[in-house]
Design an enzyme around this catalytic site. Structure first.
Site, PDB file in Angstrom:
ATOM      1  N   HIS A 144      -3.444   5.804   3.644  1.00  0.00           N
ATOM      2  CA  HIS A 144      -4.204   4.890   3.179  1.00  0.00           C
ATOM      3  C   HIS A 144      -3.694   3.413   3.741  1.00  0.00           C
ATOM      4  O   HIS A 144      -4.356   2.593   4.430  1.00  0.00           O
ATOM      5  CB  HIS A 144      -4.380   4.736   1.682  1.00  0.00           C
ATOM      6  CG  HIS A 144      -5.303   3.786   1.302  1.00  0.00           C
ATOM      7  ND1 HIS A 144      -4.903   2.352   0.773  1.00  0.00           N
ATOM      8  CD2 HIS A 144      -6.591   4.046   0.814  1.00  0.00           C
ATOM      9  CE1 HIS A 144      -6.011   1.844   0.383  1.00  0.00           C
ATOM     10  NE2 HIS A 144      -7.047   2.820   0.140  1.00  0.00           N
TER      11      HIS A 144
ATOM     12  N   ASP B 298       0.843  -1.081  -0.002  1.00  0.00           N
ATOM     13  CA  ASP B 298      -0.073  -0.125  -0.027  1.00  0.00           C
ATOM     14  C   ASP B 298       0.886   1.493  -0.056  1.00  0.00           C
ATOM     15  O   ASP B 298       2.023   1.115  -0.498  1.00  0.00           O
ATOM     16  CB  ASP B 298      -0.945  -0.019   1.193  1.00  0.00           C
ATOM     17  CG  ASP B 298      -2.330   0.606   0.896  1.00  0.00           C
ATOM     18  OD1 ASP B 298      -2.158   1.622   0.773  1.00  0.00           O
ATOM     19  OD2 ASP B 298      -3.406  -0.193   0.991  1.00  0.00           O
TER      20      ASP B 298
ATOM     21  N   SER C 232     -11.420  -0.859  -0.225  1.00  0.00           N
ATOM     22  CA  SER C 232      -9.985  -0.829   0.652  1.00  0.00           C
ATOM     23  C   SER C 232      -9.976  -1.317   1.837  1.00  0.00           C
ATOM     24  O   SER C 232      -9.003  -1.776   2.455  1.00  0.00           O
ATOM     25  CB  SER C 232      -9.322   0.399   0.394  1.00  0.00           C
ATOM     26  OG  SER C 232      -8.772   0.583  -1.114  1.00  0.00           O
TER      27      SER C 232
END
Length: 321
Positions: free
Chosen positions: A64, A29, A257
């Protein structure tokens, strides 16, 4: 996370002593910030590889990846356990393949997956979480699909987000279109949420794929999930750990996600209980450990993951006796 854990019955499993201890989960990520939920009493970010900027110590200039990692393995230190993740004792392997904008090149993703395969035994990497996706243009010929298939064949249970391009049919993103890996959609995508600045609902990617492969495989909560925040301005120059505390320890994000690491954490719990099973065995087991939400198959796959079913009553006895 407190509500999501109840929805998928993770708390039931935690109460019986399972926490993902010793299981390595790779988070491919935007990085992992050294949040206190990962760092005490020891750092569970046991490895970090940066294919974007080349730094050696953990950081996350987007946020994220840290949010995803918190869903998988945050221990809730800064929330008195309220926002702890699904496998709060697992080890995290941060592989930074996305930049500060959350974008990444195919070459970096491929390099990250190869590094993970090469180091799987060193860090006991049993699960890989890829909350990433791009439009499906090449199907099974996509290099990303071939790469996640290689990770699966190497013995790493690989989970990929279904993408946020729903509700139209054939909206699963790549590499989630792979027939081998586990593709995860959001079970609560009917809620209106903000994803990357867009206010949307019914966002979870729908199958089948263009090659008529049934997807997604399973769904989990993905809307308005509160998990670990990152200091996106922190860069680990001169080998220094962060000295300024976060002003906000948790942040809310939505999308497939967020649903994907719910299942990644659940499978880390399963692997703590059954350390010798193969990815194919786990996928077969997962199929019967869900609850039917009465959605169409192309929306929910097998249904909502149920961690209590996954671990099962037979898993208790090792802890009791």
């Amino acid at each position: 996370m407190d509500i999501a854990r109840q929805v998928i019955h993770a708390d039931w499993v935690h109460q019986r002593g399972y926490s993902g201890r010793g299981i390595g989960v790779a988070v491919l990520d935007s990085g992992i910030y050294p949040h206190e939920d990962f760092m005490y009493p020891r750092s569970r970010i046991i490895a970090f590889k940066d294919f974007v900027n080349g730094y050696e110590k953990p950081y996350d200039d987007n946020g994220h990846g840290t949010h995803v990692a918190g869903i998988i393995g945050g221990d809730g230190t800064k929330s008195n356990g309220q926002y702890k993740g699904i496998a709060p004792s697992c080890n995290l392997i941060g592989i930074k393949i996305l930049d500060e904008k959350g974008s990444g090149s195919t070459s970096n993703v491929l390099a990250g997956i190869q590094w993970m395969i090469d180091n799987k035994d060193r860090y006991n990497i049993r699960v890989a979480n890829l909350s990433i996706g791009s439009p499906d243009r090449e199907g099974e010929n996509d290099p990303l699909v071939k790469a996640v298939n290689a990770a699966w064949d190497a013995g790493i249970v690989t989970l990929v987000a279904a993408g946020n391009d729903g509700p139209r049919m054939q909206s699963i993103t790549s590499p989630g279109v792979s027939r081998k890996i586990i593709t995860v959609g959001a079970s609560d995508d009917q809620k209106t949420v903000n994803i990357h600045g867009d206010t949307i609902s019914d966002y979870s990617g729908r199958g089948p794929t263009r090659a008529c492969i049934k997807k997604p495989d399973v769904v989990a909560p993905g809307s308005d999930i509160m998990s670990c925040a990152s200091d996106t301005k922190y860069i680990p120059k001169d080998e220094k750990d962060p000295t300024t505390p976060l002003t906000t320890y948790y942040v809310k994000k939505s999308g497939t996600s967020m649903a994907t690491p719910m299942v990644s954490g659940a499978l880390a719990l399963f692997l703590e209980r059954h350390p010798y099973v193969t990815p194919n065995d786990i996928k077969l087991r997962l199929k019967s450990c869900t609850n039917d939400l009465k959605f169409p198959q192309e929306q929910q796959g097998w249904g909502l993951i149920d961690v209590q079913k996954l671990i099962g009553e037979e898993g208790i006895y090792r802890r009791r006796y």
